[in-house]
Design an enzyme around this catalytic site. Structure first.
Site, mmCIF file in Angstrom:
data_model
loop_
_atom_site.group_PDB
_atom_site.id
_atom_site.type_symbol
_atom_site.label_atom_id
_atom_site.label_comp_id
_atom_site.label_asym_id
_atom_site.label_seq_id
_atom_site.Cartn_x
_atom_site.Cartn_y
_atom_site.Cartn_z
ATOM 1 N N LYS A 188 0.849 -1.196 0.000
ATOM 2 C CA LYS A 188 0.000 0.000 0.000
ATOM 3 C C LYS A 188 0.885 1.246 0.000
ATOM 4 C CE LYS A 188 -3.608 2.736 0.881
ATOM 5 N NZ LYS A 188 -4.624 3.007 -0.146
ATOM 6 N N CYS A 203 -3.216 9.630 -6.264
ATOM 7 C CA CYS A 203 -4.276 9.303 -5.300
ATOM 8 C C CYS A 203 -5.412 10.312 -5.420
ATOM 9 C CB CYS A 203 -3.758 9.289 -3.864
ATOM 10 S SG CYS A 203 -5.144 8.950 -2.736
#
Ligand code: RRO
Length: 314
Positions: free
Chosen positions: A47, A131
């Site tokens: 992640k 993101c």
């Protein structure tokens, strides 16, 4: 039956086959990363991390629907120092480990890139400039000036540490934008790109409640799964525009061997699995790999280069 050789390379990193997990789904904790390391995934991708640990956005922050998912996690992660402890423990599983960094500013990325570059257990670093879910922050990849600054600074650090650097890109939809970002990437020491991150700021509606389905950001979130046509297009266009030595990893809507085959046909050197892994378990990597092998055998291809990038025009 022909034997197929599925070996490939991403930014110079050798992979036994092209299928591995995408950064994001179920790769936050030590336990989750070990599960991936034990699976048929050809690498372990973590992640995206930040300097400090983050809880992420309020729940519910994920919602599955037919063919895809919407999410706004807001970068929950253990903080980069914890990943520095976890990665060496994954080495025994014998597959390349990819760190993913998503600092909240250039300085954060420089610090994490420098420290991960020094680690033998880290095969390569993926810099996430896409993101869509940090509330109040724009997606860096859509701001070309900011992208250039981040790519320049981080690529210089990774080059000094001899660590391949990849970029997780947002989906681009306009040929002028592809050209601008490709020129920036080509000027810098970038070893691979990963396209695409989720398609940002979608909305899914709950018919009965007449409401959005996730809580953060008034229900706006990144969409995965049904985004494959855009993922394929980004891989195809970047293969045309990027320096030949830059590898391309395709991601977005890979549920089957057919999906993986299509990405490789468009020019991908490897393929990541995001939403399909989120919606199932680690068996998904072996399933996709088996199906890809079957398609190759049926077509008489014994290696990826037999069809990689060979999508025909009509
Ligand atoms: O954590 C997230 O909400 C998130 C990230 Br960092 C990303 O890169 N892509 C995405 O869809 N969600």
């Amino acid at each position: 039956m022909i034997l197929v050789n599925l070996e490939t390379k991403v930014g110079g990193v050798k992979l036994e086959h092209p299928i591995f997990n995408a950064s994001g789904p179920k790769d936050v904790t030590r336990e989750e990363l070990i599960e991936i390391a034990k699976s048929d995934s050809s690498a372990v991708m973590a992640k995206s991390c930040t300097i400090e640990p983050r809880m992420g956005n309020a729940e519910p922050r994920h919602y599955d629907f037919k063919g895809g998912a919407i999410g706004s996690y807001g970068l929950p992660n253990l903080g980069y120092k914890e990943y520095k402890k976890i990665f060496p423990a994954l080495v025994e599983f014998g597959k390349p480990i990819f760190a993913s960094i998503s600092g909240l500013c250039v300085e954060d990325n420089k610090k994490m890139a420098a420290e991960f570059s020094e680690m033998n257990s880290v095969a390569a670093i993926e810099l996430n400039i896409s993101c869509p879910n940090i509330i109040g922050k724009p997606q860096v990849g859509y701001d070309f000036e900011q992208s250039e600054e981040r790519i320049q600074e981080v690529s210089a650090i990774c080059a000094a540490g001899k660590k391949p650097l990849g970029l997780k890109l947002p989906p681009y939809f306009d040929f002028a934008h592809y050209k601008t970002i490709a020129e920036i990437i080509n000027k810098n020491k970038v070893s691979f790109v990963t396209c695409i991150n989720s398609v940002g700021n979608g909305i899914v509606v709950d018919l009965e409640k007449e409401s959005v389905v996730i809580k953060p950001n008034k229900g706006f979130g990144g969409v995965g799964g049904i985004i494959k046509p855009f993922g394929l297009a980004n891989v195809r266009k970047f293969r045309e525009l990027l320096r030949r030595e830059i590898s391309i990893v395709g991601v977005g809507g890979v549920f089957s061997g057919k999906d993986a085959f299509e990405y490789i046909l468009c020019g991908a050197d490897a393929v990541q699995v995001g939403t399909a892994f989120m919606q199932s378990d680690t068996k998904v990597f072996g399933k996709i790999l088996g199906e890809l092998k079957e398609i190759m055998q049926r077509k008489g291809y014994d290696k990826l280069d037999d069809f990689k990038g060979k999508l025909k025009e009509i």
